[in-house]
Write an enzyme that holds these catalytic residues in place. Structure first.
Site, PDB file in Angstrom:
ATOM      1  N   HIS A 168      -9.615  11.148   2.495  1.00  0.00           N
ATOM      2  CA  HIS A 168      -8.226  11.499   2.208  1.00  0.00           C
ATOM      3  C   HIS A 168      -8.068  12.220   0.867  1.00  0.00           C
ATOM      4  O   HIS A 168      -6.938  12.554   0.490  1.00  0.00           O
ATOM      5  CB  HIS A 168      -7.356  10.240   2.210  1.00  0.00           C
ATOM      6  CG  HIS A 168      -7.070   9.713   3.577  1.00  0.00           C
ATOM      7  ND1 HIS A 168      -8.052   9.427   4.495  1.00  0.00           N
ATOM      8  CD2 HIS A 168      -5.889   9.432   4.206  1.00  0.00           C
ATOM      9  CE1 HIS A 168      -7.498   8.974   5.608  1.00  0.00           C
ATOM     10  NE2 HIS A 168      -6.193   8.975   5.462  1.00  0.00           N
TER      11      HIS A 168
ATOM     12  N   HIS B  14     -12.572  41.073  31.364  1.00  0.00           N
ATOM     13  CA  HIS B  14     -11.817  40.380  30.324  1.00  0.00           C
ATOM     14  C   HIS B  14     -11.804  41.133  28.998  1.00  0.00           C
ATOM     15  O   HIS B  14     -10.737  41.509  28.516  1.00  0.00           O
ATOM     16  CB  HIS B  14     -12.382  38.973  30.101  1.00  0.00           C
ATOM     17  CG  HIS B  14     -11.737  38.246  28.963  1.00  0.00           C
ATOM     18  ND1 HIS B  14     -10.500  37.654  29.076  1.00  0.00           N
ATOM     19  CD2 HIS B  14     -12.141  38.035  27.686  1.00  0.00           C
ATOM     20  CE1 HIS B  14     -10.178  37.108  27.917  1.00  0.00           C
ATOM     21  NE2 HIS B  14     -11.160  37.319  27.059  1.00  0.00           N
TER      22      HIS B  14
END
Length: 694
Positions: free
Chosen positions: A474, A265
């Site tokens: 938030h 890989h």
């Protein structure tokens, strides 16, 4: 085209493999296994289906090819060289070296024929979705009966890792929902990833997942069966849904000791294994970067075929221009990225004293630009009613209509990758929107946009603790600094409605990179001077909004207050207070550090003269980075902790963001009594999470 006999076809496929092996081995770095396994599907796609013109790589109606598995870059570079792009054999030999046009992962704008910067897995998949969206929208705008001048497909090769990433899942879900039938993804299904077999971390049925996404799915059980691969692509091209073709391949195909293992890989095969592999292919084990003439002939057919296709399109474009001259002129303008005459004339100017949230001023700008900038195309992550990003009166982009308002759903990372794909495609200035705090969810895509120099506009609203009741989850605090840390991203935080309009003008004009616009939820008073000064001042990143009284007499200010966003209001009010006390105070608006730092020294000195060392910076975010502007005799007013849930004005009051306190701090600095970072008055809580369960 005439199909090559099996022996010649195998020779051509092995040419891709050996070039990839040799490039990685010479670099002593890279990923040979995926190119070795995926070479047959790539050969079929590039020689039988892909409409491209190697000698005209920017031909507008070409098919797009994205190697989402960017680690397999030698596969793409080998194909580019073999089919006749301006990628030489020397370029292949310079793989991963300094100054090379063949970097470790593909980079848009560096290598001819590379359509997208890929490597972070899943990004290329999402880019492909964006390209397919762009093709459909552009076709809807410009095609006419008898004149089909936009008609191309997007092909992607992706890996197991791509499909494990959430960004690909987000993009795939949307692609199926809007039925992007011209998107075909070839999945290199080799059961191996870096750590070993995919079974260590993955057991899902990928095709069933994509069936649930409303995709057309197929499996090719033998990745060396070029006939089956071609039949699957044929079937995919006939289906109105986006298509995923899972092709079972062998990573490191032909390597006697490393095939089907992770050892193929992410590292070179090694000299001994290279020899054994070439012998297994029937090749000379001592030959490096060998290209048999018969194999090259097959690949180079792409040149004549591409020139014919591009020439045919030019002829069709001429016919289109004869029938629809205005539309042809507009299409050419769009594809060339040229602005329309007077495109920004409709942007509003706001009167002093008018109270407008900058997100509302942004909405005004989008509506004003919608007609003169038809290339403006985008939407929000299920927040259009909060971000105010819809183009009023325009249709949605859906399975049935290629409208102008994109509904991304709650998919911020996918939204970012898709928007990048629209930008890669060309013909559009894409924008996307969410709350500023959720820019974290799309940071990987934002970073790629900055690396690739993509003209993408981010509309990030609810830009501070001033949004109020939704609380610290938030409320962006560290985000300004984090976004300013991304090279080539312009982060703009306008301080009133006129600055917001100027920020939009700057964002549309940029062209060579992304621009982030941070807007308030709360209303801000339009400040004196911005109507006249903001256009040029914001474009330059910073400017003198309010001169000190001493400057009218040729003197210098005693103190400079520097602010961004909603805090510019506080600085302006504090300056009035301090001037009344006899402290000559200048106010500098600094909405975009990146633009300001790019200005000539003389301009920067005119705004922030080095001789005036007593300064106060005011921004409702972490103090990190403001040292450069506050200097060693100044003070930094920031928020170095998370916010709280309460009405926004109460939060600002508790944290000490008021005109009175800024004036107090400015007074202290002017009188040589304050230095460094100024803590907030009241963090409001113990550090989040630390006081619980004790």
């Amino acid at each position: 085209m005439t199909l090559a006999p099996p022996s010649l076809e195998r020779l051509a496929i092995d040419t891709i493999r050996t070039l990839s092996i040799d490039g990685v081995q010479r670099a002593n770095s890279g990923h040979p296994g995926a190119p070795m396994g995926a070479a047959p599907m790539a050969f079929v796609l590039w020689t039988r289906y892909l409409r491209h013109a190697p000698t005209h790589p920017a031909w507008p109606d070409r098919d797009r090819f994205v190697l989402s598995a960017g680690h397999a870059s030698m596969l793409l570079y080998s194909l580019l060289h073999l089919t006749g792009y301006d990628v030489s054999l020397d370029d292949l030999m310079a793989f991963r070296q300094w100054g090379s046009r063949t970097p470790g992962h593909p980079e848009f704008g560096l290598t001819p024929g590379v359509e997208a910067t890929t490597g972070p897995l899943g990004q290329g998949f999402a880019n492909g979705v964006g390209m397919a969206i762009a093709e459909r929208r552009l076709a809807a705008e410009f095609n006419r009966d008898g004149h089909e001048i936009v008609n191309h497909r997007t092909y992607v090769i992706c890996s197991d890792g791509d499909l494990q990433e959430g960004v690909a899942s987000e993009a795939a879900s949307l692609a199926g929902h809007v039925r992007l039938g011209k998107l075909i993804v070839l999945y290199d299904d080799n059961n191996i990833q870096l750590d070993g077999p995919t079974a260590m971390a993955w057991s899902e049925d990928v095709l069933q997942r994509f069936d649930a996404y409303s995709w057309h799915t197929q499996r090719v059980v033998d990745g060396t069966d070029t006939t089956a691969i071609g039949a699957a692509i044929d079937a995919a091209r006939e289906d109105p849904r986006p298509s995923l073709i899972a092709v079972r391949t062998n990573i490191g195909f032909g390597s006697p000791n490393k095939q089907d293992t992770q050892k193929a890989h992410g590292a070179p095969l090694g000299p001994d294994e290279v020899r054994l592999t070439k012998e297994a292919y029937g090749w000379d084990p001592d030959a490096q970067f060998a290209i048999p003439a018969d194999a090259l002939t097959i690949f180079r057919e792409a040149i004549a075929r591409g020139e014919e296709q591009a020439s045919d399109w030019d002829a069709r474009m001429d016919a289109y221009a004869g029938a629809y001259p205005d539309r042809a002129t507009e299409l050419r303008r769009r594809l060339n990225g040229e602005p329309a005459t007077g495109w920004d004339n409709g942007l509003a100017t706001y009167e002093t004293g008018t109270a407008v949230a900058t997100r509302n001023a942004s909405q005004d700008a989008i509506q004003a630009l919608a007609e003169p900038v038809p290339e403006l195309f985008g939407g929000a992550a299920d927040l259009s009613e909060s971000n105010l990003t819809d183009i009023k009166g325009a249709a949605n982009f859906s399975a049935d209509e290629a409208g102008r308002n994109l509904r991304f759903g709650v998919r911020e990372h996918g939204m970012g990758g898709i928007t990048n794909g629209i930008a890669y495609h060309g013909g559009f200035v894409p924008y996307c929107a969410t709350f500023l705090t959720f820019s974290d969810y799309m940071r990987g895509s934002v970073r790629i946009a900055a690396i690739a120099g993509l003209h993408v506009i981010y509309v990030w609203t609810h830009d501070s603790v001033g949004l109020g009741e939704d609380g610290p989850t938030h409320q962006p605090v560290e985000h300004y600094a984090a976004l300013r840390a991304i090279p080539n991203l312009w982060f703009v935080r306008p301080g009133d409605a006129n600055e917001a309009a100027a920020a939009w003008r700057m964002a549309v004009e940029r062209g060579d990179g992304p621009v982030a616009l941070a807007f308030t939820r709360q209303k801000l008073t339009t400040l004196p001077g911005t109507a006249e000064l903001a256009r040029n001042g914001v474009a330059r990143g910073g400017y003198v909004l309010r001169a000190a009284s001493s400057e009218a007499r040729g003197g210098a200010p005693e103190l400079i207050l520097i602010a961004t966003g909603s805090e510019l209001q506080l600085a302006f009010g504090a300056a009035e207070t301090l001037e009344a006390e006899g402290i000559a105070t200048r106010v500098v608006s600094l909405p975009c550090w990146e633009r300001f730092e790019a200005q000539e020294v003389a301009y920067r000195e005119s705004v922030l003269p080095a001789a005036v060392r007593r300064r106060v910076t005011v921004e409702a975010g972490i103090s990190l980075g403001w040292e450069r502007y506050a200097g060693d005799e100044g003070a930094i007013v920031g928020i170095d902790h998370f916010g709280a849930s309460a009405p926004g004005d109460q939060i600002f009051a508790h944290f000490g963001f008021s005109t009175e306190r800024v004036a107090e701090i400015g007074r202290g600095v002017a009188r040589d009594g304050l230095r460094g970072r100024i803590p907030t008055l009241d963090p409001g809580h113990q550090p989040h999470g630390l006081a619980r369960n004790r």
